[in-house]
Design an enzyme around this catalytic site. Sequence first.
Site, mmCIF file in Angstrom:
data_model
loop_
_atom_site.group_PDB
_atom_site.id
_atom_site.type_symbol
_atom_site.label_atom_id
_atom_site.label_comp_id
_atom_site.label_asym_id
_atom_site.label_seq_id
_atom_site.Cartn_x
_atom_site.Cartn_y
_atom_site.Cartn_z
ATOM 1 N N HIS A 112 76.095 -43.152 106.465
ATOM 2 C CA HIS A 112 76.619 -42.533 105.245
ATOM 3 C C HIS A 112 77.584 -41.389 105.530
ATOM 4 C CE1 HIS A 112 73.047 -44.236 102.709
ATOM 5 N NE2 HIS A 112 73.907 -45.152 103.096
ATOM 6 N N CYS A 120 91.280 -37.660 104.071
ATOM 7 C CA CYS A 120 92.443 -37.854 103.201
ATOM 8 C C CYS A 120 92.716 -39.365 103.178
ATOM 9 C CB CYS A 120 93.655 -37.110 103.772
ATOM 10 S SG CYS A 120 95.201 -37.551 102.957
ATOM 11 N N CYS A 139 94.865 -31.716 101.912
ATOM 12 C CA CYS A 139 95.423 -32.207 103.174
ATOM 13 C C CYS A 139 96.664 -31.387 103.548
ATOM 14 C CB CYS A 139 95.790 -33.683 103.019
ATOM 15 S SG CYS A 139 96.585 -34.365 104.491
ATOM 16 N N CYS A 142 99.919 -33.855 103.130
ATOM 17 C CA CYS A 142 100.432 -34.381 101.855
ATOM 18 C C CYS A 142 99.921 -33.617 100.638
ATOM 19 C CB CYS A 142 100.085 -35.862 101.718
ATOM 20 S SG CYS A 142 98.310 -36.148 101.600
ATOM 21 N N SER A 181 63.203 -43.784 101.821
ATOM 22 C CA SER A 181 62.572 -44.537 100.731
ATOM 23 C C SER A 181 62.914 -46.022 100.868
ATOM 24 C CB SER A 181 63.047 -44.007 99.376
ATOM 25 O OG SER A 181 64.452 -44.098 99.274
ATOM 26 N N PRO A 206 54.915 -39.896 104.701
ATOM 27 C CA PRO A 206 53.630 -39.508 104.089
ATOM 28 C C PRO A 206 53.301 -40.370 102.864
ATOM 29 C CG PRO A 206 55.051 -37.584 104.413
ATOM 30 C CD PRO A 206 55.886 -38.794 104.719
ATOM 31 N N GLU A 207 54.336 -40.964 102.241
ATOM 32 C CA GLU A 207 54.121 -41.813 101.065
ATOM 33 C C GLU A 207 54.359 -43.274 101.460
ATOM 34 O OE1 GLU A 207 53.394 -40.199 98.242
ATOM 35 O OE2 GLU A 207 53.833 -38.217 99.105
ATOM 36 N N ALA A 223 57.230 -36.317 109.432
ATOM 37 C CA ALA A 223 58.019 -36.726 110.602
ATOM 38 C C ALA A 223 57.731 -35.863 111.829
ATOM 39 C CB ALA A 223 59.506 -36.655 110.249
HETATM 40 N N1 APR Z 1 58.362 -36.838 106.841
HETATM 41 C C1 APR Z 1 58.687 -38.140 106.648
HETATM 42 N N2 APR Z 1 59.072 -38.620 105.441
HETATM 43 C C2 APR Z 1 59.157 -37.759 104.420
HETATM 44 C C3 APR Z 1 58.849 -36.385 104.555
HETATM 45 C C4 APR Z 1 58.429 -35.932 105.839
HETATM 46 N N3 APR Z 1 58.098 -34.654 106.078
HETATM 47 N N4 APR Z 1 59.028 -35.794 103.343
HETATM 48 C C5 APR Z 1 59.451 -36.740 102.492
HETATM 49 N N5 APR Z 1 59.526 -37.946 103.131
HETATM 50 C C6 APR Z 1 59.928 -39.247 102.600
HETATM 51 C C7 APR Z 1 59.708 -39.439 101.118
HETATM 52 O O1 APR Z 1 58.369 -39.881 100.853
HETATM 53 C C8 APR Z 1 60.744 -40.507 100.771
HETATM 54 O O2 APR Z 1 60.202 -41.810 100.888
HETATM 55 O O3 APR Z 1 61.318 -39.369 102.786
HETATM 56 C C9 APR Z 1 61.826 -40.321 101.852
HETATM 57 C C10 APR Z 1 63.155 -39.794 101.325
HETATM 58 O O4 APR Z 1 63.730 -40.768 100.503
HETATM 59 P P1 APR Z 1 65.164 -40.536 99.826
HETATM 60 O O5 APR Z 1 65.216 -39.193 99.212
HETATM 61 O O6 APR Z 1 65.426 -41.719 98.945
HETATM 62 O O7 APR Z 1 66.162 -40.518 101.085
HETATM 63 P P2 APR Z 1 66.906 -41.713 101.798
HETATM 64 O O8 APR Z 1 66.020 -42.892 101.956
HETATM 65 O O9 APR Z 1 67.522 -41.132 103.029
HETATM 66 O O10 APR Z 1 68.044 -42.030 100.752
HETATM 67 C C11 APR Z 1 69.000 -42.998 101.063
HETATM 68 O O11 APR Z 1 70.258 -42.523 99.085
HETATM 69 O O12 APR Z 1 71.213 -41.095 97.513
HETATM 70 C C12 APR Z 1 71.428 -41.823 98.672
HETATM 71 O O13 APR Z 1 73.161 -41.396 100.162
HETATM 72 C C13 APR Z 1 71.870 -40.957 99.828
HETATM 73 O O14 APR Z 1 71.511 -41.359 102.191
HETATM 74 C C14 APR Z 1 70.880 -41.284 100.929
HETATM 75 C C15 APR Z 1 70.333 -42.627 100.486
#
Ligand code: APR
Length: 232
Positions: A112, A120, A139, A142, A181, A206-207, A223
């Site tokens: 990302h 630019c 830029c 330009c 996620s 954690p979820e 993490a």
């Molecule tokens: N350790 C591990 N995981 C964690 C922790 C932690 N301490 N704290 C939160 N999380 C988990 C959450 O449970 C969630 O599932 O991290 C995840 C974060 O999910 P998102 O916020 O959706 O992040 P990501 O998956 O990187 O999003 C993908 O979405 O909006 C776009 O461009 C943006 O790169 C991003 C992409």
Amino acid sequence: MQISISEHSSVVFFTGAGLSAESGVPTYRGAGGIWAQYRYEDYACQRAFDRDPQRVLHFHELRRASVLACAPHAGHAALAAMQAAHPRVQVVTQNIDGMLQRAGVRVDAELHGSMWRMRCTQHGIRDDFSGGAYASRKCEHCAAWLRPDITWFEDSIDEAVFARAGKLISECSLFVAVGTSAVVYPAAAFVPLAKRSGAQLVEINPETTEASSLFDRHIALPASQALTTLFV
Ligand code: APR
């Protein structure tokens, strides 16, 4: 049970915003998530930028300043140490915050983009580590507005980076998703790709996520704790 990195021919750590959560960088989804506070239609798409570049750039400068106030944690350092010990440990990231690089991790595919680069349309990409505020919003060649070199909603992913990540993931024997996620493309496609390719799949979060059922193991730990204790 611990996982022996040296028993694997190739390992991919696939990271998302949750990896930076313990550094104090907010995630996108879930409690305190950025998209619960801000509408992406106003701040994170090309249409918003075309409508009001100053507003969008200001939002991203605030994010840069808040990331600068954070520091990498023990989990980032553990990843850097694993790479130093095992050259076939690859990192594919959705993170744009630069925290992995600050910890000395070699990032093999930055899906990302990075909040520390500007782009630019005519004159390409340039680094911008100037602090919270951008060195320049226009830029120098330009005078067009520069946009952050990141993947916004409705943008497509850089094809070369996408192909490199896909190759690494399809060839790895251990795939570890950390703090994502896994609902946003390409994360949503990469987990099944690793599965189809026969890798062992481990999820650190954690979820549980929508992709959790695809993983062989779900490690319900933050993490920093998982990365410092699970791998030998
Ligand atoms: N350790 C591990 N995981 C964690 C922790 C932690 N301490 N704290 C939160 N999380 C988990 C959450 O449970 C969630 O599932 O991290 C995840 C974060 O999910 P998102 O916020 O959706 O992040 P990501 O998956 O990187 O999003 C993908 O979405 O909006 C776009 O461009 C943006 O790169 C991003 C992409």
